[in-house]
Scaffold this motif. Sequence first.
Motif, PDB file in Angstrom:
ATOM      1  N   ARG A   1     -21.923  51.989 152.465  1.00  0.00           N
ATOM      2  CA  ARG A   1     -21.008  51.818 151.338  1.00  0.00           C
ATOM      3  C   ARG A   1     -20.799  50.349 150.994  1.00  0.00           C
ATOM      4  O   ARG A   1     -20.670  49.988 149.812  1.00  0.00           O
ATOM      5  CB  ARG A   1     -19.674  52.485 151.679  1.00  0.00           C
ATOM      6  N   THR A   2     -20.777  49.494 152.003  1.00  0.00           N
ATOM      7  CA  THR A   2     -20.672  48.060 151.710  1.00  0.00           C
ATOM      8  C   THR A   2     -21.915  47.557 150.997  1.00  0.00           C
ATOM      9  O   THR A   2     -21.823  46.751 150.062  1.00  0.00           O
ATOM     10  CB  THR A   2     -20.443  47.280 153.006  1.00  0.00           C
ATOM     11  N   LEU A   3     -23.085  48.016 151.438  1.00  0.00           N
ATOM     12  CA  LEU A   3     -24.317  47.611 150.763  1.00  0.00           C
ATOM     13  C   LEU A   3     -24.347  48.115 149.319  1.00  0.00           C
ATOM     14  O   LEU A   3     -24.826  47.408 148.412  1.00  0.00           O
ATOM     15  CB  LEU A   3     -25.534  48.132 151.531  1.00  0.00           C
ATOM     16  N   ALA A   4     -23.856  49.334 149.092  1.00  0.00           N
ATOM     17  CA  ALA A   4     -23.839  49.859 147.727  1.00  0.00           C
ATOM     18  C   ALA A   4     -22.944  49.005 146.826  1.00  0.00           C
ATOM     19  O   ALA A   4     -23.321  48.657 145.695  1.00  0.00           O
ATOM     20  CB  ALA A   4     -23.364  51.309 147.731  1.00  0.00           C
ATOM     21  N   LEU A   5     -21.756  48.655 147.319  1.00  0.00           N
ATOM     22  CA  LEU A   5     -20.883  47.789 146.521  1.00  0.00           C
ATOM     23  C   LEU A   5     -21.488  46.402 146.342  1.00  0.00           C
ATOM     24  O   LEU A   5     -21.376  45.800 145.259  1.00  0.00           O
ATOM     25  CB  LEU A   5     -19.515  47.687 147.192  1.00  0.00           C
ATOM     26  N   SER A   6     -22.150  45.900 147.387  1.00  0.00           N
ATOM     27  CA  SER A   6     -22.790  44.590 147.269  1.00  0.00           C
ATOM     28  C   SER A   6     -23.882  44.607 146.209  1.00  0.00           C
ATOM     29  O   SER A   6     -24.018  43.655 145.424  1.00  0.00           O
ATOM     30  CB  SER A   6     -23.370  44.172 148.622  1.00  0.00           C
ATOM     31  N   VAL A   7     -24.663  45.687 146.177  1.00  0.00           N
ATOM     32  CA  VAL A   7     -25.695  45.805 145.143  1.00  0.00           C
ATOM     33  C   VAL A   7     -25.057  45.832 143.757  1.00  0.00           C
ATOM     34  O   VAL A   7     -25.546  45.195 142.806  1.00  0.00           O
ATOM     35  CB  VAL A   7     -26.543  47.069 145.385  1.00  0.00           C
ATOM     36  N   LEU A   8     -23.956  46.559 143.625  1.00  0.00           N
ATOM     37  CA  LEU A   8     -23.259  46.601 142.335  1.00  0.00           C
ATOM     38  C   LEU A   8     -22.798  45.213 141.914  1.00  0.00           C
ATOM     39  O   LEU A   8     -23.009  44.789 140.763  1.00  0.00           O
ATOM     40  CB  LEU A   8     -22.072  47.561 142.429  1.00  0.00           C
ATOM     41  N   LEU A   9     -22.188  44.489 142.821  1.00  0.00           N
ATOM     42  CA  LEU A   9     -21.661  43.166 142.485  1.00  0.00           C
ATOM     43  C   LEU A   9     -22.771  42.158 142.215  1.00  0.00           C
ATOM     44  O   LEU A   9     -22.705  41.388 141.247  1.00  0.00           O
ATOM     45  CB  LEU A   9     -20.753  42.675 143.617  1.00  0.00           C
TER      46      LEU A   9
ATOM     47  N   ILE B   1     -20.916  57.691 162.307  1.00  0.00           N
ATOM     48  CA  ILE B   1     -20.173  57.687 161.045  1.00  0.00           C
ATOM     49  C   ILE B   1     -19.494  56.340 160.825  1.00  0.00           C
ATOM     50  O   ILE B   1     -19.465  55.802 159.709  1.00  0.00           O
ATOM     51  CB  ILE B   1     -19.164  58.844 161.029  1.00  0.00           C
ATOM     52  N   ALA B   2     -18.957  55.738 161.902  1.00  0.00           N
ATOM     53  CA  ALA B   2     -18.325  54.427 161.765  1.00  0.00           C
ATOM     54  C   ALA B   2     -19.329  53.375 161.302  1.00  0.00           C
ATOM     55  O   ALA B   2     -19.042  52.564 160.412  1.00  0.00           O
ATOM     56  CB  ALA B   2     -17.690  54.016 163.088  1.00  0.00           C
ATOM     57  N   PHE B   3     -20.522  53.394 161.880  1.00  0.00           N
ATOM     58  CA  PHE B   3     -21.517  52.368 161.544  1.00  0.00           C
ATOM     59  C   PHE B   3     -22.111  52.588 160.167  1.00  0.00           C
ATOM     60  O   PHE B   3     -22.121  51.691 159.314  1.00  0.00           O
ATOM     61  CB  PHE B   3     -22.617  52.363 162.610  1.00  0.00           C
ATOM     62  N   TRP B   4     -22.623  53.808 159.906  1.00  0.00           N
ATOM     63  CA  TRP B   4     -23.331  54.042 158.656  1.00  0.00           C
ATOM     64  C   TRP B   4     -22.398  54.071 157.455  1.00  0.00           C
ATOM     65  O   TRP B   4     -22.776  53.627 156.358  1.00  0.00           O
ATOM     66  CB  TRP B   4     -24.124  55.336 158.732  1.00  0.00           C
ATOM     67  N   SER B   5     -21.185  54.603 157.612  1.00  0.00           N
ATOM     68  CA  SER B   5     -20.254  54.601 156.480  1.00  0.00           C
ATOM     69  C   SER B   5     -19.865  53.183 156.097  1.00  0.00           C
ATOM     70  O   SER B   5     -19.756  52.857 154.902  1.00  0.00           O
ATOM     71  CB  SER B   5     -19.008  55.420 156.822  1.00  0.00           C
ATOM     72  N   THR B   6     -19.670  52.324 157.078  1.00  0.00           N
ATOM     73  CA  THR B   6     -19.349  50.925 156.768  1.00  0.00           C
ATOM     74  C   THR B   6     -20.536  50.209 156.144  1.00  0.00           C
ATOM     75  O   THR B   6     -20.400  49.516 155.124  1.00  0.00           O
ATOM     76  CB  THR B   6     -18.916  50.195 158.050  1.00  0.00           C
ATOM     77  N   LEU B   7     -21.721  50.376 156.736  1.00  0.00           N
ATOM     78  CA  LEU B   7     -22.893  49.639 156.270  1.00  0.00           C
ATOM     79  C   LEU B   7     -23.359  50.116 154.901  1.00  0.00           C
ATOM     80  O   LEU B   7     -23.547  49.303 153.971  1.00  0.00           O
ATOM     81  CB  LEU B   7     -24.018  49.781 157.293  1.00  0.00           C
TER      82      LEU B   7
ATOM     83  N   VAL C   1     -19.371  41.119 163.751  1.00  0.00           N
ATOM     84  CA  VAL C   1     -19.766  41.312 165.152  1.00  0.00           C
ATOM     85  C   VAL C   1     -19.345  42.689 165.646  1.00  0.00           C
ATOM     86  O   VAL C   1     -20.101  43.377 166.347  1.00  0.00           O
ATOM     87  CB  VAL C   1     -19.167  40.193 166.024  1.00  0.00           C
ATOM     88  N   ALA C   2     -18.138  43.116 165.278  1.00  0.00           N
ATOM     89  CA  ALA C   2     -17.686  44.445 165.702  1.00  0.00           C
ATOM     90  C   ALA C   2     -18.550  45.546 165.090  1.00  0.00           C
ATOM     91  O   ALA C   2     -18.893  46.527 165.763  1.00  0.00           O
ATOM     92  CB  ALA C   2     -16.228  44.634 165.313  1.00  0.00           C
ATOM     93  N   THR C   3     -18.927  45.391 163.820  1.00  0.00           N
ATOM     94  CA  THR C   3     -19.800  46.386 163.193  1.00  0.00           C
ATOM     95  C   THR C   3     -21.180  46.405 163.854  1.00  0.00           C
ATOM     96  O   THR C   3     -21.759  47.475 164.089  1.00  0.00           O
ATOM     97  CB  THR C   3     -19.936  46.092 161.697  1.00  0.00           C
ATOM     98  N   MET C   4     -21.703  45.209 164.158  1.00  0.00           N
ATOM     99  CA  MET C   4     -22.976  45.151 164.881  1.00  0.00           C
ATOM    100  C   MET C   4     -22.868  45.842 166.235  1.00  0.00           C
ATOM    101  O   MET C   4     -23.776  46.588 166.643  1.00  0.00           O
ATOM    102  CB  MET C   4     -23.396  43.696 165.094  1.00  0.00           C
ATOM    103  N   TYR C   5     -21.768  45.602 166.921  1.00  0.00           N
ATOM    104  CA  TYR C   5     -21.596  46.200 168.245  1.00  0.00           C
ATOM    105  C   TYR C   5     -21.535  47.727 168.157  1.00  0.00           C
ATOM    106  O   TYR C   5     -22.124  48.435 168.975  1.00  0.00           O
ATOM    107  CB  TYR C   5     -20.320  45.658 168.878  1.00  0.00           C
ATOM    108  N   VAL C   6     -20.844  48.224 167.126  1.00  0.00           N
ATOM    109  CA  VAL C   6     -20.801  49.675 166.936  1.00  0.00           C
ATOM    110  C   VAL C   6     -22.197  50.216 166.639  1.00  0.00           C
ATOM    111  O   VAL C   6     -22.597  51.278 167.130  1.00  0.00           O
ATOM    112  CB  VAL C   6     -19.818  50.024 165.805  1.00  0.00           C
ATOM    113  N   GLY C   7     -22.962  49.458 165.835  1.00  0.00           N
ATOM    114  CA  GLY C   7     -24.331  49.885 165.556  1.00  0.00           C
ATOM    115  C   GLY C   7     -25.193  49.917 166.804  1.00  0.00           C
ATOM    116  O   GLY C   7     -25.968  50.863 167.016  1.00  0.00           O
ATOM    117  N   LEU C   8     -25.058  48.903 167.648  1.00  0.00           N
ATOM    118  CA  LEU C   8     -25.834  48.889 168.890  1.00  0.00           C
ATOM    119  C   LEU C   8     -25.414  50.020 169.812  1.00  0.00           C
ATOM    120  O   LEU C   8     -26.264  50.641 170.481  1.00  0.00           O
ATOM    121  CB  LEU C   8     -25.663  47.537 169.590  1.00  0.00           C
TER     122      LEU C   8
END
Length: 845
Positions: free
Chosen positions: A272-280, A264-270, A452-459
């Motif tokens: 939702r951030t990608l969705a906002l990035s697509v919007l912007l 949940i930490a990895f996918w919720s961050t990735l 880096v922290a998000t990548m580490y959580v994903g790994l």
Amino acid sequence: MRLRPILLRTILLLTLAVAGAHFRGAAAFAQEPQAPAAAAQAPLADTPFDQAAKEIDKAKVQLTALQDGAKQNADNDDALVGLATKADELSRAVITISVNLRPRFDQIKNRLAEIGDPPKDGQPPEAKIVTDERNALTAERAQINAVTGDAENLSIAVTKLLNEIIEMRRRLFADTLFRRTEISVSVLDDAVSAFVHEAGEFSQALSSWASFVWKFKRFPLFAAIFLSLASALILLSGSYRLFGSYLRRDEAIENPSYIGRLSIAFWSTLIRTLALSVLLVTSFFFLNSFNVLRPDIAPVIGALFAAIGLVYFVGRFVNAIFAPNEPHWRLVRLSNLGARSIGYCVLAMAIVNALDYLFGTIGEAMGSPLVLTVVRSLIAALIIGLILIAASFGKPMLAKNGDPDAPGRHWPRGMGIILRVVGAGLILTALTGYVGLARFVATQLIITGAVVATMYVGLLSGKAISKQESFGDTFFASFLTRRFKLGPVAIDQAGLLVGLAIYAVALLVGIPLILLLWGFHVQDLQLIAYRLFTEVRLGGISISLLGICTGILLFAGVYLLTRWLQRWLDGNVMARSHVDLGVRNSVKTGIGYLGVGIAAIIGVSAAGIDLSSFALVASALSVGIGFGLQNIVSNFVSGLILLVERPFKVGDHVVSGTAEGIVKRISVRATEIETFRKQAIIVPNSELINGLVGNWTHRNKIGRSEIPVSVAYNADPQQVMDILLELTAKIPLVMRNPEPHVEFLRFGPYSLDFELRFFLADMGDGMTVRNNLRIEILKRFKAEGIEIPLPQTDLTIHRDARPAFADAGRDLSDGQEIPGDKPMEEEERPVRQLRGRRADGSLKS
């Protein structure tokens, strides 16, 4: 008489046709000498050599232009990036020129080798046509060598230019970071005045743009907003359909699993951030495409969108890692107060960085003086340094009793010191005038640290999911189980694939972001990706990942086509022609060998591997085979035959000249057979190919089992046979077709011999079935009074008539009576008796 006019007309027409053909041929022959003249007037097509020479000249002009551009834009990093991209394309084009000339060069070389050297003095002269051909080929080879030499020199020059551009960019980056500016009161006063002037200009520009858009660009504005929102909603809705359970925290779960918290930490961050990035991104694209943005406003809007995306990403990261209001979902051992304080500190630093970037872009658009940019970055660095120092004195760590609401503990000593040193270093660096370095370090602390922290959580999520027997507890695994009816083994393998996919997503998203943050451009990333997929050099070997993937796909395609062709020929052509099964199998196997060979050649060629490089290996192998590798190669080839033809497979019950047991493993050198005493026997494959091998389970596991039964002569044979068949019918494992039967084998010396024969679907059950049947047969025979006789022998011993028996080893059963003894009675015959004489003359039995 009517045939004569018809024949005359036919002969006349044939004569005229032949005459016409003759005259047309003569006219064509008369026009032949004019053909060369006409051909001489036509323009000649360029030869490959001429095209290569023209391309070399064009490349030299391009190289000169690139060199001039590098000198003129030595202080412009964006321009240098574009020049580096063009130089790399030019380098590949020059290499292509040499590669295109290589086939013709090899043809000339082979032809000159066939012609040979010119005759020496004293040797007979050669034909003039041979001499002319040799001279022409030699001249052409010299021209190709000249062009190839120019291409190599040009390639070296391009490589040198690329290195110079890289050095320019490195030096420019270092100069920007370590540029020193004097910090004084007058500088601050100038910055304040510049800020007031810039604010006024920007406010006026923004208001004029807004009024213009509202009056004349209202519909394009709403259209751009609608399209961008639609794109973001499509991505977000699709993500919720696929990863909905990993985007929301279930408050009903009091003790979520480690995999659940990580996912949940990895996918919720990735997501939702990608969705906002697509919007912007789409908003900026559509606004710019519909001419809503003015040239002076477009960079500001882009910087605003980037600042919003940065703050949102850091906010999602803080909520995912620290979970200030949900301690049971927290990934770090912090108290509630510590999680909130650390989260606020990180978010505040992100906001400071975002505002610094936004104001810097506004200053560039408004043409603000450099002093305002320096002071703005100075203030940002000082604020971030103070936040780090303040955070180092907090008590965020979880209490020893594990209660998140209890007062926390201080940082570990090392962590607190690191935070103070970094914060003080930022402040000191900024105050001494190295504002650019302080700003860069502050930015990397926040953004790069979050990435880096998000990548580490994903790994960590990928590692946890790919762990054995861990994926089965997830929602996605439950969906796969319901949808595709997968078993535990398949679900575990799917977990491994999902873990690898998460690894790939984390790396493919995180690494480009980090490279972009550290000064790389998009063109740099494109160039790195192109080289990674098309040309990876390991020493003198060049490997193309794209070529390897293409080769694998082509091999798989040709292999599948071969398998389809095998089935089609076997099931349609040969089956309808009633071809013998042996011929069908041979044709099918031969097509399989041929198809795999062709698929391997196509795949290797598409992968960019030169097949001629295997010539040396093949020659070395041939020498090795000649010196004693015959057995190894024989076993290797035999193993390939066993793996392809499959005369037996793993799990079959085989009998060979050396062993009997179950096949456990088949490799290209030997086959492992496990006996029923659990002894592993390694049999070379050549012995299994060349020798006789019995396979009890070649086609199936059906086999016949026998139980011999003997009864006394006074038993009823039909009753015995009926009892045996009745008992066999009660065994569920015994097959009904072919049905069991009993054979009356023979009249034995003391018994009637029968044999019960029945078939089992699995030969492995034979021991158990026979054991149970013997027990039931024995019980039933006792109940029915049927006797199973013991072996019996009648032996009659007569007394010897001689008074003395000197030789104790002499045969006593020669039919003579021994004085003083009586003959054996008839009723004693069923018992085996043997009498002899002791040393004192008395009898013994």
